[in-house]
Design a protein around this motif. Structure first.
Motif, PDB file in Angstrom:
ATOM      1  N   LEU A 122       6.576 -18.416   1.926  1.00 36.04           N
ATOM      2  CA  LEU A 122       5.085 -18.078   1.662  1.00 36.04           C
ATOM      3  C   LEU A 122       4.987 -16.913   1.865  1.00 36.04           C
ATOM      4  CD1 LEU A 122       3.195 -20.847   4.949  1.00 36.04           C
ATOM      5  CD2 LEU A 122       2.632 -20.789   2.814  1.00 36.04           C
ATOM      6  N   LEU A 123       6.315 -16.316   2.490  1.00 37.82           N
ATOM      7  CA  LEU A 123       6.096 -14.814   2.561  1.00 37.82           C
ATOM      8  C   LEU A 123       6.357 -14.784   0.888  1.00 37.82           C
ATOM      9  CD1 LEU A 123       7.266 -14.625   6.039  1.00 37.82           C
ATOM     10  CD2 LEU A 123       4.672 -14.230   5.134  1.00 37.82           C
ATOM     11  N   LEU A 167      -4.851 -12.431   3.867  1.00 38.61           N
ATOM     12  CA  LEU A 167      -4.411 -12.205   4.969  1.00 38.61           C
ATOM     13  C   LEU A 167      -4.770 -13.445   6.371  1.00 38.61           C
ATOM     14  CD1 LEU A 167      -2.565 -10.900   6.977  1.00 38.61           C
ATOM     15  CD2 LEU A 167      -4.218  -9.156   7.498  1.00 38.61           C
ATOM     16  N   SER A 168      -6.402 -13.789   6.038  1.00 36.88           N
ATOM     17  CA  SER A 168      -6.286 -14.340   7.529  1.00 36.88           C
ATOM     18  C   SER A 168      -6.072 -16.616   6.528  1.00 36.88           C
ATOM     19  CB  SER A 168      -8.449 -15.052   6.948  1.00 36.88           C
ATOM     20  OG  SER A 168      -8.304 -15.989   8.191  1.00 36.88           O
ATOM     21  N   ILE A 217      -2.846  -4.693   1.644  1.00 36.94           N
ATOM     22  CA  ILE A 217      -2.358  -3.794   2.566  1.00 36.94           C
ATOM     23  C   ILE A 217      -0.644  -3.739   2.990  1.00 36.94           C
ATOM     24  CG2 ILE A 217      -2.863  -3.182   4.808  1.00 36.94           C
ATOM     25  CD1 ILE A 217      -5.638  -4.649   5.136  1.00 36.94           C
ATOM     26  N   PHE A 218      -0.071  -3.025   3.286  1.00 38.53           N
ATOM     27  CA  PHE A 218       1.398  -3.191   3.708  1.00 38.53           C
ATOM     28  C   PHE A 218       1.692  -4.018   4.693  1.00 38.53           C
ATOM     29  CE2 PHE A 218       5.442  -1.684   4.476  1.00 38.53           C
ATOM     30  CZ  PHE A 218       6.175  -2.191   3.519  1.00 38.53           C
ATOM     31  N   GLU A 232       2.891  -7.298   0.141  1.00 35.90           N
ATOM     32  CA  GLU A 232       1.578  -6.553   0.340  1.00 35.90           C
ATOM     33  C   GLU A 232       0.649  -7.610  -0.165  1.00 35.90           C
ATOM     34  OE1 GLU A 232       2.623  -4.346  -3.177  1.00 35.90           O
ATOM     35  OE2 GLU A 232       3.307  -2.094  -2.067  1.00 35.90           O
ATOM     36  N   ILE A 233      -0.164  -7.322   1.162  1.00 31.56           N
ATOM     37  CA  ILE A 233      -1.047  -8.326   0.952  1.00 31.56           C
ATOM     38  C   ILE A 233      -2.526  -7.822   0.603  1.00 31.56           C
ATOM     39  CG2 ILE A 233      -1.738 -10.673   2.623  1.00 31.56           C
ATOM     40  CD1 ILE A 233       0.979 -10.602   3.843  1.00 31.56           C
ATOM     41  N   PRO A 234      -3.146  -9.053   0.308  1.00 36.35           N
ATOM     42  CA  PRO A 234      -4.669  -8.715   0.073  1.00 36.35           C
ATOM     43  C   PRO A 234      -5.308  -8.460   0.318  1.00 36.35           C
ATOM     44  CG  PRO A 234      -3.559  -9.408  -1.893  1.00 36.35           C
ATOM     45  CD  PRO A 234      -2.991  -9.805  -0.987  1.00 36.35           C
TER      46      PRO A 234
END
Length: 95
Positions: free
Chosen positions: A24-25, A46-47, A4-5, A40-42
């Motif tokens: 981290l980012l 994300l959590s 997800i973007f 773009e994070i799977p």
């Protein structure tokens, strides 16, 4: 794995904590402003990422905002000013 973007923006008073958050980012995206990343994070990542960031911030004085963008919205984004940002496909190589 579906990614997800996100646009992630943060305002963190501590230089040390701000640096840790940016590190981290950087694993998931590119810096587009001093405290703003496009990532773009799977879904599954994300959590855990949010939990790591939340552990670093002071909720009384700091904030982190996560803006998910759909593909259509992302394609309509515009930039003004500096345009020398790296894309996700470009890798930064320091020698």
């Amino acid at each position: 794995m579906k990614k997800i973007f996100y646009v992630v923006a943060y305002d963190v008073k501590s230089d040390k904590k701000r640096k840790k958050i940016s590190e981290l980012l950087e694993e998931w995206g590119v810096r587009v402003n001093f405290s703003v990343f496009e990532c773009e994070i799977p879904r599954k990542a994300l959590s855990p990422l949010k939990k790591k960031i939340e552990a670093l911030i002071n909720p009384k004085s700091d904030s982190v905002l996560y803006y998910p963008l759909c593909l259509n919205c992302r394609s309509q984004s515009e930039r003004c000013g500096m345009t020398a940002f790296r894309s996700f496909e470009q890798k930064l190589i320091v020698v």
